[in-house]
Write a protein that holds these residues in place. Structure first.
Motif, mmCIF file in Angstrom:
data_model
loop_
_atom_site.group_PDB
_atom_site.id
_atom_site.type_symbol
_atom_site.label_atom_id
_atom_site.label_comp_id
_atom_site.label_asym_id
_atom_site.label_seq_id
_atom_site.Cartn_x
_atom_site.Cartn_y
_atom_site.Cartn_z
ATOM 1 N N GLN A 91 2.328 -2.314 -3.443
ATOM 2 C CA GLN A 91 2.095 -3.715 -3.291
ATOM 3 C C GLN A 91 0.731 -4.168 -3.255
ATOM 4 O OE1 GLN A 91 4.370 -4.043 0.604
ATOM 5 N NE2 GLN A 91 5.249 -5.777 -0.343
ATOM 6 N N GLU A 400 3.462 -15.007 2.146
ATOM 7 C CA GLU A 400 3.410 -13.571 1.547
ATOM 8 C C GLU A 400 1.986 -13.008 2.267
ATOM 9 O OE1 GLU A 400 4.330 -13.991 -3.135
ATOM 10 O OE2 GLU A 400 3.167 -15.536 -2.399
ATOM 11 N N LEU A 404 2.315 -9.479 3.961
ATOM 12 C CA LEU A 404 1.618 -8.381 3.605
ATOM 13 C C LEU A 404 0.615 -8.008 4.686
ATOM 14 C CD1 LEU A 404 0.229 -9.586 0.157
ATOM 15 C CD2 LEU A 404 1.886 -7.849 0.638
#
Length: 410
Positions: A91, A400, A404
């Motif tokens: 990611q 998001e 993360l």
């Protein structure tokens, strides 16, 4: 959305609008990107959330708003935006690729092969951005039989030859007293990066810039390479003496030491007049530069004269009487350097804010008449600009960003 539209701060120098992704740490790399930032580039410093730039733990420290903060870190990271991103995760790698698509340049200083293992080498990233200038700073370069070796500044000083002839005559070599391998590699990387940016803007074509610390140190060895290739002379430590120029070195005075460099015929004549011995100008044994260069003549005739001139005077007295006419300067302590009024006039010491506290650091020697360099500024706290960069520029949602963060990617 470009950097300005996203609200990223833009510098006021000649590199205004240039966006640089800084994936470097310590000095060889951060110094390069700091110079770009001083010149107006928007530099985004990337640090691993599990392992921030360990220069943050280097002294000296100031007590900032959130605890202890490194002034050393501040000196090499002013003007930068700080984000946290774990490039060891898929990611994190994907997010860096997203940033690269919007950037002009990436600077990294990992050992060769490290970025490739993460799928973030130049060949991979140029697919995301064909105009990307990708700057790699390493100990031994991206090619060659030693390219994969780990390195520090001392590795470059040792293998570039500089260490071998620094120090006192007849004694073991001594490393240069600063991280000259790191610094010189940063200088060359900056020059090469700007050249590559010019090419990219003219053609739309980016490229890989490969700068090695060892290579950089080799170019700092002055006479040593040609002395060997022409006359097979291997440079050895000479202390404060020059290999052939005399008088040109350190002399003791009443309260310390000065550099005395009046070796040309013109400066020698001036020195003889200043120190009240004009009769020496016509002395047939030392009346030419070539004669004064002779080691025996210098030690027997010239050295006692210049030592006598300096021995009973202070640094300030010598500078006042001769400094405007001949190359005679005090050898200053760092305390004297920082308090030097000439350097103050040249704005060579500037305020840098680190975690709310102002520290004084060195400024920039680059003086541009139309687009002046701005060396004052602030160094980022760890991850300080995550929201600005990831949400406003990269376009991540709040959800998001939170996910993360929870997963340790940022």
């Amino acid at each position: 959305m470009n950097a300005e539209e996203a609200g990223l701060p833009l510098g006021e120098g000649p590199l205004r609008g240039l966006v640089v992704i800084d994936v470097t740490r310590v000095v060889a790399g951060p110094y390069c990107t700091m110079m770009l930032a001083d010149l107006g580039a928007t530099v985004i410093k990337v640090e691993n959330p599990a392992e921030p730039d360990y220069v943050r733990s280097f002294p000296p420290f100031v007590q900032g708003d959130h605890g202890r903060a490194s002034a050393f870190f501040a000196q090499y990271n002013r003007h930068k935006l700080g984000i946290s991103l774990n490039l060891k995760t898929s990611q994190g790698q994907a997010l860096l690729r997203k940033l690269i698509g919007k950037a002009d340049m990436l600077v990294e200083n990992f050992r060769p092969g490290t970025m490739a293992k993460m799928g973030l080498d130049y060949e991979a990233l140029k697919a995301e951005n064909p105009r990307l200038v990708y700057v790699s700073i390493s100990g031994f370069g991206q090619t060659g039989p030693h390219s994969l070796r780990p390195a520090y500044d001392n590795s470059a000083q040792a293998t570039g030859g500089l260490w071998s002839f620094n120090g006192e005559k007849g004694r073991p070599p001594v490393r240069v007293g600063t991280i000259i391998g790191d610094l010189s590699a940063s200088f060359y990387a900056t020059i090469a990066a700007l050249a590559a940016i010019m090419h990219a803007r003219q053609t739309g074509e980016g490229q890989l810039v490969d700068v090695a610390q060892q290579d950089s140190v080799v170019t700092l060895t002055e006479h040593a390479v040609v002395n060997y290739t022409v006359d097979q002379i291997v440079a050895e430590p000479l202390g404060n003496d020059h290999p052939f120029v005399r008088p040109y070195g350190q002399l003791a005075c009443k309260d310390g030491f000065v550099f005395f460099g009046a070796y040309t015929d013109k400066f020698w004549r001036e020195a003889c007049r200043i120190f009240g011995e004009p009769g020496l100008i016509a002395d047939p044994e030392i009346d030419t530069m070539e004669k004064r260069f002779d080691p025996q003549v210098y030690e027997r005739r010239v050295a006692p004269i210049v030592r006598r001139w300096c021995a009973h005077r202070t640094k300030a007295e010598l500078e006042d009487m001769a400094g405007d006419v001949i190359p005679l300067t005090p050898i200053k302590t760092m305390a004297e350097v920082v308090e030097d009024p000439h350097l103050a006039a040249r704005e060579m010491f500037v305020p840098v804010v680190m975690d709310g506290v102002q520290v004084k650091a060195f400024g920039s020697p680059m003086k541009l008449s139309k687009t002046p360099v701005n060396a004052s500024g602030a160094a980022p706290s760890f991850g300080e600009h995550n929201t600005l960069v990831f949400r406003l520029w990269a376009g991540l949602s709040a959800g998001e960003l939170g996910r993360l963060c929870a997963e340790g990617v940022i």
